[in-house]
Each structure stands twice: as C-alpha cells, then as structure tokens.
Design a protein around this motif. Structure first.
Motif, PDB file in Angstrom:
ATOM      1  N   ASP A 341       0.791  -1.204   0.042  1.00  0.00           N
ATOM      2  CA  ASP A 341      -0.048  -0.227   0.176  1.00  0.00           C
ATOM      3  C   ASP A 341       0.855   1.350  -0.116  1.00  0.00           C
ATOM      4  O   ASP A 341       0.632   1.943  -0.689  1.00  0.00           O
ATOM      5  CB  ASP A 341      -0.830  -0.208   1.002  1.00  0.00           C
ATOM      6  N   ALA A 342       1.966   1.283   0.718  1.00  0.00           N
ATOM      7  CA  ALA A 342       2.875   2.255   0.754  1.00  0.00           C
ATOM      8  C   ALA A 342       3.302   2.733  -0.438  1.00  0.00           C
ATOM      9  O   ALA A 342       3.669   3.816  -0.857  1.00  0.00           O
ATOM     10  CB  ALA A 342       3.803   2.124   1.883  1.00  0.00           C
ATOM     11  N   VAL A 343       3.843   1.598  -1.101  1.00  0.00           N
ATOM     12  CA  VAL A 343       4.445   1.783  -2.342  1.00  0.00           C
ATOM     13  C   VAL A 343       3.512   2.123  -3.628  1.00  0.00           C
ATOM     14  O   VAL A 343       3.602   3.136  -4.356  1.00  0.00           O
ATOM     15  CB  VAL A 343       5.169   0.381  -2.959  1.00  0.00           C
ATOM     16  N   GLN A 344       2.349   1.833  -3.570  1.00  0.00           N
ATOM     17  CA  GLN A 344       1.197   2.073  -4.630  1.00  0.00           C
ATOM     18  C   GLN A 344       0.947   3.655  -4.454  1.00  0.00           C
ATOM     19  O   GLN A 344       0.295   4.172  -5.334  1.00  0.00           O
ATOM     20  CB  GLN A 344       0.054   1.203  -4.353  1.00  0.00           C
ATOM     21  N   ASN A 345       0.741   4.199  -2.902  1.00  0.00           N
ATOM     22  CA  ASN A 345       0.514   5.251  -2.955  1.00  0.00           C
ATOM     23  C   ASN A 345       1.710   6.419  -2.750  1.00  0.00           C
ATOM     24  O   ASN A 345       1.560   7.342  -2.532  1.00  0.00           O
ATOM     25  CB  ASN A 345      -0.061   5.367  -1.398  1.00  0.00           C
ATOM     26  N   LEU A 346       2.751   5.963  -3.431  1.00  0.00           N
ATOM     27  CA  LEU A 346       3.860   7.026  -3.421  1.00  0.00           C
ATOM     28  C   LEU A 346       3.825   8.005  -4.422  1.00  0.00           C
ATOM     29  O   LEU A 346       3.069   7.706  -5.354  1.00  0.00           O
ATOM     30  CB  LEU A 346       5.165   6.203  -3.837  1.00  0.00           C
ATOM     31  N   PRO A 347       3.767   9.379  -4.157  1.00  0.00           N
ATOM     32  CA  PRO A 347       3.418  10.326  -4.993  1.00  0.00           C
ATOM     33  C   PRO A 347       4.349  10.453  -6.232  1.00  0.00           C
ATOM     34  O   PRO A 347       5.755   9.903  -6.070  1.00  0.00           O
ATOM     35  CB  PRO A 347       3.594  11.581  -4.142  1.00  0.00           C
ATOM     36  N   GLY A 348       4.216  10.833  -7.309  1.00  0.00           N
ATOM     37  CA  GLY A 348       4.862  11.078  -8.463  1.00  0.00           C
ATOM     38  C   GLY A 348       4.712  10.050  -9.237  1.00  0.00           C
ATOM     39  O   GLY A 348       3.628   9.339  -9.681  1.00  0.00           O
ATOM     40  N   ASP A 349       5.879   9.787 -10.118  1.00  0.00           N
ATOM     41  CA  ASP A 349       5.847   8.754 -11.463  1.00  0.00           C
ATOM     42  C   ASP A 349       5.404   7.310 -10.837  1.00  0.00           C
ATOM     43  O   ASP A 349       6.269   6.738 -10.034  1.00  0.00           O
ATOM     44  CB  ASP A 349       7.240   8.785 -12.088  1.00  0.00           C
ATOM     45  N   PRO A 350       4.398   6.663 -11.518  1.00  0.00           N
ATOM     46  CA  PRO A 350       4.096   5.416 -11.250  1.00  0.00           C
ATOM     47  C   PRO A 350       5.426   4.490 -11.422  1.00  0.00           C
ATOM     48  O   PRO A 350       5.350   3.340 -11.207  1.00  0.00           O
ATOM     49  CB  PRO A 350       2.837   5.137 -12.267  1.00  0.00           C
ATOM     50  N   LEU A 351       6.083   4.935 -12.490  1.00  0.00           N
ATOM     51  CA  LEU A 351       7.330   3.851 -12.666  1.00  0.00           C
ATOM     52  C   LEU A 351       8.326   3.807 -11.310  1.00  0.00           C
ATOM     53  O   LEU A 351       8.867   2.844 -11.425  1.00  0.00           O
ATOM     54  CB  LEU A 351       8.268   4.545 -13.903  1.00  0.00           C
ATOM     55  N   MET A 386      -3.542   4.482 -13.670  1.00  0.00           N
ATOM     56  CA  MET A 386      -2.930   5.721 -13.271  1.00  0.00           C
ATOM     57  C   MET A 386      -2.230   6.359 -14.579  1.00  0.00           C
ATOM     58  O   MET A 386      -1.794   7.594 -14.459  1.00  0.00           O
ATOM     59  CB  MET A 386      -1.822   5.465 -12.166  1.00  0.00           C
ATOM     60  N   GLY A 387      -2.241   5.688 -15.715  1.00  0.00           N
ATOM     61  CA  GLY A 387      -1.600   6.354 -16.956  1.00  0.00           C
ATOM     62  C   GLY A 387      -0.334   5.955 -17.382  1.00  0.00           C
ATOM     63  O   GLY A 387       0.089   6.491 -18.160  1.00  0.00           O
ATOM     64  N   ALA A 388       0.152   4.904 -16.557  1.00  0.00           N
ATOM     65  CA  ALA A 388       1.471   4.516 -16.949  1.00  0.00           C
ATOM     66  C   ALA A 388       1.557   3.916 -18.240  1.00  0.00           C
ATOM     67  O   ALA A 388       0.815   3.173 -18.834  1.00  0.00           O
ATOM     68  CB  ALA A 388       2.262   3.573 -15.875  1.00  0.00           C
ATOM     69  N   ASP A 389       2.679   4.282 -19.168  1.00  0.00           N
ATOM     70  CA  ASP A 389       2.973   3.802 -20.284  1.00  0.00           C
ATOM     71  C   ASP A 389       3.378   2.203 -20.138  1.00  0.00           C
ATOM     72  O   ASP A 389       4.088   1.886 -19.521  1.00  0.00           O
ATOM     73  CB  ASP A 389       4.028   4.526 -21.105  1.00  0.00           C
ATOM     74  N   PRO A 390       2.472   1.257 -21.008  1.00  0.00           N
ATOM     75  CA  PRO A 390       2.752   0.064 -20.871  1.00  0.00           C
ATOM     76  C   PRO A 390       4.174  -0.498 -21.272  1.00  0.00           C
ATOM     77  O   PRO A 390       4.663  -1.374 -20.547  1.00  0.00           O
ATOM     78  CB  PRO A 390       1.854  -0.825 -21.775  1.00  0.00           C
ATOM     79  N   ALA A 391       4.611   0.163 -22.391  1.00  0.00           N
ATOM     80  CA  ALA A 391       5.940  -0.108 -22.697  1.00  0.00           C
ATOM     81  C   ALA A 391       7.148   0.228 -21.814  1.00  0.00           C
ATOM     82  O   ALA A 391       8.084  -0.569 -21.545  1.00  0.00           O
ATOM     83  CB  ALA A 391       6.356   0.519 -24.194  1.00  0.00           C
ATOM     84  N   GLU A 392       6.955   1.326 -21.189  1.00  0.00           N
ATOM     85  CA  GLU A 392       7.662   1.971 -20.323  1.00  0.00           C
ATOM     86  C   GLU A 392       7.816   1.171 -18.765  1.00  0.00           C
ATOM     87  O   GLU A 392       8.760   0.981 -18.332  1.00  0.00           O
ATOM     88  CB  GLU A 392       7.727   3.413 -19.997  1.00  0.00           C
ATOM     89  N   LEU A 393       6.454   0.752 -18.708  1.00  0.00           N
ATOM     90  CA  LEU A 393       6.497  -0.180 -17.238  1.00  0.00           C
ATOM     91  C   LEU A 393       7.235  -1.383 -17.474  1.00  0.00           C
ATOM     92  O   LEU A 393       7.884  -1.968 -16.486  1.00  0.00           O
ATOM     93  CB  LEU A 393       4.940  -0.296 -16.873  1.00  0.00           C
ATOM     94  N   HIS A 394       6.953  -2.056 -18.610  1.00  0.00           N
ATOM     95  CA  HIS A 394       7.388  -3.320 -19.249  1.00  0.00           C
ATOM     96  C   HIS A 394       8.809  -3.334 -18.969  1.00  0.00           C
ATOM     97  O   HIS A 394       9.424  -3.995 -18.114  1.00  0.00           O
ATOM     98  CB  HIS A 394       7.008  -4.007 -20.483  1.00  0.00           C
ATOM     99  N   ARG A 395       9.561  -2.250 -19.400  1.00  0.00           N
ATOM    100  CA  ARG A 395      11.067  -2.260 -19.353  1.00  0.00           C
ATOM    101  C   ARG A 395      11.536  -1.770 -17.858  1.00  0.00           C
ATOM    102  O   ARG A 395      12.594  -2.353 -17.252  1.00  0.00           O
ATOM    103  CB  ARG A 395      11.510  -1.271 -20.306  1.00  0.00           C
ATOM    104  N   THR A 396      10.815  -0.954 -17.373  1.00  0.00           N
ATOM    105  CA  THR A 396      11.402  -0.806 -15.715  1.00  0.00           C
ATOM    106  C   THR A 396      11.018  -1.948 -15.098  1.00  0.00           C
ATOM    107  O   THR A 396      12.153  -1.972 -14.150  1.00  0.00           O
ATOM    108  CB  THR A 396      10.315   0.513 -15.390  1.00  0.00           C
ATOM    109  N   VAL A 397       9.820  -2.778 -15.019  1.00  0.00           N
ATOM    110  CA  VAL A 397       9.704  -3.857 -14.298  1.00  0.00           C
ATOM    111  C   VAL A 397      10.924  -4.486 -14.782  1.00  0.00           C
ATOM    112  O   VAL A 397      11.309  -5.546 -13.743  1.00  0.00           O
ATOM    113  CB  VAL A 397       8.408  -4.463 -14.635  1.00  0.00           C
ATOM    114  N   ALA A 398      11.228  -5.071 -15.787  1.00  0.00           N
ATOM    115  CA  ALA A 398      12.133  -6.076 -15.984  1.00  0.00           C
ATOM    116  C   ALA A 398      13.642  -5.720 -15.506  1.00  0.00           C
ATOM    117  O   ALA A 398      14.109  -6.816 -14.911  1.00  0.00           O
ATOM    118  CB  ALA A 398      12.256  -6.376 -17.690  1.00  0.00           C
TER     119      ALA A 398
END
Length: 454
Positions: A341-351, A386-398
């Motif tokens: 919950d703390a991580v999901q509610n971090l302000p700023g960029d979803p990445l 929240m509007g995160a770009d799927p491609a950017e999220l993919h690479r960040t997560v990887a």
C-alpha cells in the motif's frame, strides 16, 4: 501489535532464507521453512481444515504459488534447458565461446568470458545452462592469464543475468513475463533499453576488471584444482559461424512470431496478433533442430543431452518455484500488504513505485521471475489505470527485477558459486553482488530518468 509481529516475522523469514541458502540448505527445504515462519507470525492457518471459511492457509497458498509458476513456465524452462544441453553436446556452445575468446584475446580474458555468456544468453540459452557451458573455458582463460578464480562466478553472472537477461528482445523469461500482464511485446522500450544495456555492460566490466587487477596486484594468482583439465577445450568443434545459426534462429523465429503481421506468409497462417511468450516455444524448438543438425557428428551424445536438459529444467524451475511459493505466502502477510500500500501510494511517477515494488519483492523471493509473477498481477492494473505507459512499465519492471533478486539466496547465484564454480559465498559473492545488484540498480535509475525526459 499484530502488524509489528508480522513485520518482524517477514524480515526474520527473509534473513532465515538467506542464511539457510548461504549455509547450503536446499532451496526446496529453505523456501517452505521460511514461508512457514511468515505464516506463523502473520496468523495464517497451517492447513486448509484449520482456516476459517474463505481464509487462506499456508499449505494451499504455498503450493498454489509453486504450481502456478510451474504450469506457466515449465515448457520454456524445458526447451531452454534442452537447447542449452544440445548446444553443449554438439560443441556449438564451446565453439562460439572459443571464437569470442580468439577475437578478444587472452589479455582480455575477463571480457572474453563475459562476452561468451552474453552471446549465449541473448541467443536463448537458459542462464542456468550458460554457466555450465562457459565455465570450463573460463577456467582455461583464467589459468592462462593467471588470474584468481574466485572472480569466475562474477564474470559468469554478470554476462548472464544483467544487461542481457532484462534487455529488450531478450528471449529470457524475465523479459517475457510482463507481456502477459501489460499487453506489450519483448521489444518494449527498446530505445531506452539499448542505452541502459550499454551503460550496464560498460560499468560492470570496468568494475570487474578493476577488482581482478587489484587482486592480482595484491599477489593473488590462479590456483589449480583436480579436474580442471577434464574439459572439452581441445575437442574437435564445429565452425563457429555455423554454430551461430541456432542462436540466430532462436532470435529470428522469436521476432517473427512476435510480429507475425509484418510477414505476409506468416500472417496468412497464424492470427495477426503476437504469440507472446509462446513465441519462445516456437523459437527454441527451431533453434534446437538447428543445433541437432550441427551436432550430427556427436549424435551419440544427443539422447543423454536431452535427458540432462529435462532433468536440469526440473531442477531449475522447482528452485524458482520454491521461492515463488515463499513469495505467495509472504504476500498474504499484513506487513507485505502495508508495504505494498505504501508503494502504491507513493507520490509522483508510477514507474518509480513499480520499480521499488518489483525490486523489493524480487529481493524477498530471491527470484527475478518470481518477483515479477507476484508483483505484476497486483500492481499492473493500478499503474495502468494511473496512466503509466505499458512499454515503459514493461522495461522498468524487467530491469528492476534483475537487481535485488541476486541477493545471496538467489537460486542461480547459489548454483553458479557453489555447484558450477566450487567457490564459497565468502570469496565469490562480493564481486557477484556488486555486478548483479549495484550495477542493475544504477541501470534502473538511468532507465527511469530517461523515460521521464523522452
């Protein structure tokens, strides 16, 4: 008070898991033991009959995590392991590694080992198999260059599980898992991925080469062991350019079935959409056929190679499943949900939130693929909303999954240091930790920064 006990239990379970694996306890035992501690301190019932109606229990949750990952990824592990064994039995893997070494030269032995691992990994050979394939040649190189062998695990790990494993286009599962949750393909965010991969490769090599040179300056030298010369170094090997065909085939077929609409002949046979992770099944099958044809001279060794591959696949995936099961139980604890919950509610960029969440969960589970499998079903819908770009999220997560996953209890780290190289964590892990934890963390920070400005 309950939350405090849960937090202490979760932290204690992770420490216990790391301690047991460093001490050599099999991960198939260490995983459920540590998970049981989480259950005990989080008020989770041990068995289904003891749980309230609709409430989770330790046994079911652990096995659901274990078998769920097995069901999703066993075919990929199986084909990847067999492909690697066939490449080894045919002499193709050794030929490619020798070719790289010949081009780079003995003066750059560390770079040669890293490059050989990188080519095999990006060519589709399972990271577990790459270590076994390159280790005999690494010993030969380090002996010729008179460099301390305790750095061999660092070179193998760096070339296998950093800038290649999580880069765009990589056929390793750590790059494929986000596809099923984000609707992306294996080349998501490739522009940033290319920059980050080059950065990690350059930085990691600079650090590893510096560590080796400082050790040599202190008087450390190569120490031979019985059995070092029992290798395939001097065997007849197929031509290296011919041996690159299976690797090219894996990458080519993988790309083809990722983008079938780009080739009219393929799109006429298959649905226009990408096959996703199943493209890897097709690619490894074709690559395996090429490797078998190249190894016809060694056809007598093929049945044993297929058998070893099948056995190795079971060992590799069950080791990962063991930590995924631990993560499944850990994800039920109040402490885990509070952190999430703390991580999901971090302000700023979803990445940034996604990067922190996946990094922490991969560290808890000791597995990049396990961390992704646990984190993405929980986080992806929220971050996409929240509007995160799927491609950017993919690479960040990887990239994020390939950092803290390499803590001492990671199954690949344990296998490489102890089973393949015969070293101890005390001697080998400092270099492994710098190269596979700190370097990817730097790459992750750069990736997030680049996504923020492009």
């Amino acid at each position: 008070m309950t939350a405090l006990i849960s937090a202490v239990g979760l932290a204690g379970a992770l420490i216990l898991l790391i301690w047991m694996t460093v001490r050599g306890v099999n991960i198939l035992l260490a995983g459920p033991i540590a998970a049981a501690l989480v259950a005990m301190t989080s008020g989770i019932a041990w068995l289904p009959p003891l749980a309230g109606e609709g409430a989770p229990d330790f046994a079911t949750s652990y096995m659901n995590g274990f078998t769920g990952f097995f069901a999703d990824w066993f075919l990929m592990f199986l084909l990847g392991a067999i492909f690697g064994e066939v490449m080894g039995a045919s002499g193709a893997a050794a030929s490619v590694a020798h070719w790289v070494i010949g081009k780079i030269g003995i003066r750059h032995a560390v770079l040669a080992v890293v490059a050989a691992c990188a080519i095999l990994t990006y060519g589709g050979v399972s990271v577990f198999i790459v270590g076994f394939a390159v280790y005999p040649l690494a010993v030969h190189l380090f002996r010729e260059a008179d460099m301390p062998r305790r750095f061999i695990p660092g070179a193998l790990c760096f070339g296998s599980v950093t800038f290649t494993m999580t880069s765009a286009g990589s056929p390793e599962i750590q790059n494929l898992i986000p596809m099923q949750y984000l609707g992306t393909d294996a080349y998501a965010g490739w522009e940033v991925s290319l920059i980050v991969a080059l950065l990690m490769a350059g930085l990691g090599y600079y650090l590893l080469d510096g560590m080796v040179k400082r050790a040599v300056a202190r008087g450390e030298r190569f120490e031979s062991r019985p059995g070092d010369d029992v290798s395939a170094v001097d065997r007849h090997l197929p031509h290296p350019l011919l041996c690159l065909l299976p690797l090219v085939a894996v990458l080519g077929v993988f790309m083809l079935f990722q983008y079938p609409q780009a080739v009219p002949v393929v799109s006429a046979i298959l649905p226009a959409q990408s096959l996703g992770k199943w493209a890897l099944v097709m690619a490894l099958g074709v690559g395996m056929a090429f490797a078998v044809l190249i190894g016809l001279r060694s056809r007598g060794a093929m049945p044993a190679a297929f058998s070893r591959g099948a056995t190795g696949a079971v060992v590799a995936i069950t080791n990962t499943c063991a930590v995924v099961g631990f993560g499944a139980v850990a994800s039920l604890s109040p402490a885990f949900h509070a952190a999430l919950d703390a991580v999901q509610n971090l302000p700023g960029d979803p990445l940034i939130g996604a990067a922190i969440a996946v990094t922490v969960i991969a560290g808890l589970t000791g597995s990049a693929s396990g961390g992704q499998t646990i984190a993405l079903p929980l986080l992806a819908p929220n971050y996409l909303a929240m509007g995160a770009d799927p491609a950017e999220l993919h690479r960040t997560v990887a990239i994020a999954s390939g950092a803290l996953d390499s803590l001492p209890h990671n199954g690949y780290v344990v296998t490489t240091i102890r089973a393949i190289c015969g070293e101890t964590h005390h001697d080998a892990y400092p270099a492994v930790g710098v190269l596979t934890v700190l370097v990817p963390l730097v790459g992750l920070a750069v990736a997030i920064g680049l996504f923020a400005i492009v």
